[in-house]
Structure formats: C-alpha cells, structure tokens
Write a protein that holds these residues in place. Sequence first.
Motif, PDB file in Angstrom:
ATOM      1  N   UNK A 178      29.880  16.233 -55.620  1.00  0.00           N
ATOM      2  CA  UNK A 178      29.655  15.694 -54.267  1.00  0.00           C
ATOM      3  C   UNK A 178      30.163  14.260 -54.151  1.00  0.00           C
ATOM      4  N   UNK A 179      30.048  13.495 -55.218  1.00  0.00           N
ATOM      5  CA  UNK A 179      30.580  12.129 -55.227  1.00  0.00           C
ATOM      6  C   UNK A 179      32.100  12.162 -55.032  1.00  0.00           C
ATOM      7  N   UNK A 180      32.770  13.062 -55.727  1.00  0.00           N
ATOM      8  CA  UNK A 180      34.233  13.185 -55.594  1.00  0.00           C
ATOM      9  C   UNK A 180      34.594  13.638 -54.181  1.00  0.00           C
ATOM     10  N   UNK A 181      33.868  14.603 -53.643  1.00  0.00           N
ATOM     11  CA  UNK A 181      34.159  15.101 -52.290  1.00  0.00           C
ATOM     12  C   UNK A 181      34.020  13.975 -51.267  1.00  0.00           C
ATOM     13  N   UNK A 182      32.959  13.197 -51.377  1.00  0.00           N
ATOM     14  CA  UNK A 182      32.770  12.067 -50.456  1.00  0.00           C
ATOM     15  C   UNK A 182      33.932  11.089 -50.575  1.00  0.00           C
ATOM     16  N   UNK A 183      34.342  10.803 -51.814  1.00  0.00           N
ATOM     17  CA  UNK A 183      35.441   9.862 -52.044  1.00  0.00           C
ATOM     18  C   UNK A 183      36.742  10.375 -51.428  1.00  0.00           C
ATOM     19  N   UNK A 184      37.081  11.644 -51.671  1.00  0.00           N
ATOM     20  CA  UNK A 184      38.372  12.143 -51.188  1.00  0.00           C
ATOM     21  C   UNK A 184      38.373  12.357 -49.680  1.00  0.00           C
ATOM     22  N   UNK A 185      37.233  12.644 -49.112  1.00  0.00           N
ATOM     23  CA  UNK A 185      37.181  12.723 -47.641  1.00  0.00           C
ATOM     24  C   UNK A 185      37.476  11.341 -47.045  1.00  0.00           C
ATOM     25  N   UNK A 186      36.934  10.301 -47.668  1.00  0.00           N
ATOM     26  CA  UNK A 186      37.232   8.939 -47.209  1.00  0.00           C
ATOM     27  C   UNK A 186      38.704   8.603 -47.367  1.00  0.00           C
ATOM     28  N   UNK A 187      39.281   8.998 -48.506  1.00  0.00           N
ATOM     29  CA  UNK A 187      40.722   8.773 -48.711  1.00  0.00           C
ATOM     30  C   UNK A 187      41.543   9.531 -47.683  1.00  0.00           C
ATOM     31  N   UNK A 188      41.106  10.734 -47.357  1.00  0.00           N
ATOM     32  CA  UNK A 188      41.816  11.519 -46.342  1.00  0.00           C
ATOM     33  C   UNK A 188      41.813  10.794 -45.003  1.00  0.00           C
ATOM     34  N   UNK A 189      40.670  10.281 -44.630  1.00  0.00           N
ATOM     35  CA  UNK A 189      40.574   9.554 -43.356  1.00  0.00           C
ATOM     36  C   UNK A 189      41.461   8.317 -43.365  1.00  0.00           C
ATOM     37  N   UNK A 190      41.516   7.614 -44.489  1.00  0.00           N
ATOM     38  CA  UNK A 190      42.341   6.406 -44.590  1.00  0.00           C
ATOM     39  C   UNK A 190      43.831   6.713 -44.517  1.00  0.00           C
ATOM     40  N   UNK A 191      44.228   7.872 -45.003  1.00  0.00           N
ATOM     41  CA  UNK A 191      45.657   8.184 -45.100  1.00  0.00           C
ATOM     42  C   UNK A 191      46.160   9.085 -43.983  1.00  0.00           C
ATOM     43  N   UNK A 192      45.266   9.534 -43.118  1.00  0.00           N
ATOM     44  CA  UNK A 192      45.676  10.390 -42.012  1.00  0.00           C
ATOM     45  C   UNK A 192      45.711  11.868 -42.363  1.00  0.00           C
ATOM     46  N   UNK A 193      45.167  12.226 -43.521  1.00  0.00           N
ATOM     47  CA  UNK A 193      45.074  13.649 -43.892  1.00  0.00           C
ATOM     48  C   UNK A 193      43.824  14.237 -43.246  1.00  0.00           C
ATOM     49  N   UNK A 194      43.797  15.540 -43.144  1.00  0.00           N
ATOM     50  CA  UNK A 194      42.628  16.212 -42.599  1.00  0.00           C
ATOM     51  C   UNK A 194      41.509  16.205 -43.639  1.00  0.00           C
ATOM     52  N   UNK A 195      40.370  15.555 -43.339  1.00  0.00           N
ATOM     53  CA  UNK A 195      39.249  15.576 -44.286  1.00  0.00           C
ATOM     54  C   UNK A 195      38.763  16.993 -44.584  1.00  0.00           C
ATOM     55  N   UNK A 196      38.835  17.873 -43.613  1.00  0.00           N
ATOM     56  CA  UNK A 196      38.392  19.255 -43.805  1.00  0.00           C
ATOM     57  C   UNK A 196      39.305  19.958 -44.812  1.00  0.00           C
ATOM     58  N   UNK A 197      40.608  19.826 -44.640  1.00  0.00           N
ATOM     59  CA  UNK A 197      41.559  20.457 -45.559  1.00  0.00           C
ATOM     60  C   UNK A 197      41.415  19.858 -46.952  1.00  0.00           C
TER      61      UNK A 197
END
Length: 102
Positions: A53-72
Amino acid sequence: MDAPCTSLDQVRQRIDQIDRELVTLLAKRGGLVTQAARFKKTTDDVRAPARVEQVITKVRGLAEQTGASPVVVEQVYRAMIAAFINEELDTHAALQADTRTP
C-alpha cells in the motif's frame, strides 16, 4: 517530450522502444526483489501488505505529478507487485529449504 508521431508505424516504433526500456527496468526490479527475499524471515514478510500500500500511494502520486493516469498506474503496479510476490515466495521457499538442508 517527443514530437508528435506522424504515422501509426511511428507510434508503434516508439511503443516498442518504451517496451524494451520497461522490460529492462522490470529485470532490474526483479533482481532487487530476489535480493530482498534473503532478508525476509517469513512469508508474511514477503507479502508485506503495508509495504504494498505504501508503494501504491507513492506511485499514484508520481502518476499525478507526471500526467499519467493514477488508475492505470495503480492497476499495473498491483499486477506487477502480485507477480513479483509470487516469484519472491518461490525464492524465499528455496532459500529456507537450503538453510534446513544439512
């Protein structure tokens, strides 16, 4: 950012290049996962749901920062993590068997 593609073939070529890079990175990540198995005492340590869950939270944040879809990104990471956990469980079991062998 790369210039926009001018053909479907060009899109596919760029995707193929990204796939080569992703597979290379997955190999590196997999090597680290294999190393991590040596440091974990139990299968619960391997599964580590809080770490997942820690990794998922981190990568969702990275997705938002980079313009990727957090869901994908979350879906891809959950599938990747599940596959690596299965591989790490096999590695962990083999390591445990080795330590029990006289």
